[in-house]
Design an enzyme around this catalytic site. Structure first.
Site, mmCIF file in Angstrom:
data_model
loop_
_atom_site.group_PDB
_atom_site.id
_atom_site.type_symbol
_atom_site.label_atom_id
_atom_site.label_comp_id
_atom_site.label_asym_id
_atom_site.label_seq_id
_atom_site.Cartn_x
_atom_site.Cartn_y
_atom_site.Cartn_z
ATOM 1 N N LYS A 158 1.127 -1.131 -0.117
ATOM 2 C CA LYS A 158 0.151 -0.252 -0.359
ATOM 3 C C LYS A 158 1.166 1.045 0.034
ATOM 4 C CE LYS A 158 -4.221 1.698 2.307
ATOM 5 N NZ LYS A 158 -4.668 2.177 1.079
HETATM 6 N N1 PMP Z 1 -7.558 -1.415 -3.011
HETATM 7 C C1 PMP Z 1 -6.874 -0.227 -2.908
HETATM 8 C C2 PMP Z 1 -6.267 0.336 -4.043
HETATM 9 C C3 PMP Z 1 -7.567 0.464 -1.512
HETATM 10 O O1 PMP Z 1 -6.702 1.092 -1.335
HETATM 11 C C4 PMP Z 1 -7.883 -0.272 -0.701
HETATM 12 C C5 PMP Z 1 -7.940 0.061 0.803
HETATM 13 N N2 PMP Z 1 -6.555 0.446 1.864
HETATM 14 C C6 PMP Z 1 -8.259 -1.762 -0.725
HETATM 15 C C7 PMP Z 1 -7.882 -2.155 -1.912
HETATM 16 C C8 PMP Z 1 -8.802 -2.768 0.029
HETATM 17 O O2 PMP Z 1 -8.216 -2.847 0.854
HETATM 18 P P1 PMP Z 1 -8.939 -3.152 3.096
HETATM 19 O O3 PMP Z 1 -10.471 -3.450 2.991
HETATM 20 O O4 PMP Z 1 -7.676 -3.648 3.746
HETATM 21 O O5 PMP Z 1 -8.935 -1.472 3.397
#
Ligand code: PMP
Length: 295
Positions: A158
């Protein structure tokens, strides 16, 4: 609606080990993280004072940093405690928590040599990512930009650099009157939305793309477990763009988005139905302890 600027608010931000006034949380313009996108972050939600899956988010933050070649100089336990401290310092029980780690301004060049690693954590109120459309369904555009292959970018991290693609896609989608964009991957297969994962109901089962070039979201994994508990078949597989029109229901899942129904992707139309509603309610009761969605 007037937006309160993010750099001019009351409140507190955790900054390398201490709480400082919100407006003082500034960094130098020659920070490596700004010029070369050497930054990783998290997005967390707190419900009734508890940050949902906090340790999973902290572990992903530490892992994302390692994928970018740096080590955050704080333990998971310290980061967890700092997230909770920030939430309380800002008087929030239900809110969004944003830790971000970046390389500092001691040296500037493509090489990260000589830079320090900084960590800051902020928290603010963020009621609903897509507003009132969570059950009625949002409109999504088809993104022109694709998610890169895992051998061209650290796609499991991320990291801020990957959000350039999401921001371009979201800006175009909003200009077209849509709430978000669906991005394909480098092969032309379905990947994800700009800030959430995507699910399709096909022939009564729940289908979601294999996360081999995008974030395997914490909400995504939670929703898959909720579906299995409800005897809904979950199929994780490569999904071709041409299959989208064959879905009966579509929804997004992410920390900010929670479970949000989709009623349109480009030329395709969907009607939020039984499975979307069951998982939305399931997610609400897991996080909030009670369904927040009325029928
Ligand atoms: N894909 C992207 C590009 C994101 O920014 C997020 C949010 N963090 C997610 C998927 C979903 O991840 P999570 O459920 O861990 O928040």
């Amino acid at each position: 609606m007037t937006m309160i600027p993010f750099d001019d608010r009351d409140g507190w931000i955790w900054w390398n080990g201490s709480l400082i006034p919100w407006r003082d949380a500034r960094l130098h313009v020659l920070s490596h993280g700004l010029h070369y996108a050497s930054a990783v972050f998290e997005g967390e939600r707190s419900y009734h004072g508890n940050i949902f899956r906090l340790r999973d988010h902290t572990d992903r933050l530490l892992a994302s940093a390692r994928m970018l070649g740096f080590e955050i100089p704080w333990s998971a336990a310290v980061i967890d405690a700092a997230c909770e401290t920030v939430l309380r310092a800002n008087g929030l029980t239900d809110g969004y928590v944003r830790p971000i780690a970046w390389r500092g301004a001691e040296a500037l060049g493509v090489s990260p040599a000589g830079t320090s690693v900084q960590l800051a954590i902020a928290a603010w109120a963020w009621p609903s990512y897509y507003g009132a459309d969570r059950m009625q369904g949002i409109r999504m555009a088809e993104a022109a930009w694709r998610r890169p292959a895992p051998d061209t970018a650290p796609t499991a991290a991320k990291c801020t650099s990957l959000y350039a693609i999401g921001t371009l896609s979201k800006q175009r989608a909003e200009a077209e009157g849509c709430a978000d964009a669906l991005m394909l991957d480098w092969r032309g297969r379905v990947a994800e939305a700009t800030g959430a994962n995507v699910f399709f109901v096909m022939d009564g089962a729940l289908h979601t793309p294999t996360p081999d070039g995008f974030l395997d979201g914490i909400t995504r994994r939670t929703v898959m477990a909720l579906a299995r508990e409800r005897q809904i078949t979950v199929v994780e597989r490569p999904i071709e763009a041409a299959e989208i029109g064959g879905a009966t229901e579509v929804f997004l899942a992410g920390t900010a988005a929670e479970v949000t129904a989709v009623r349109e992707i480009g030329p395709h139309r969907f009607t939020p139905g039984r499975i979307t509603e069951a998982l939305m309610r399931g997610y609400d009761s897991l996080t909030r302890g009670a369904p927040a969605v009325s029928s």
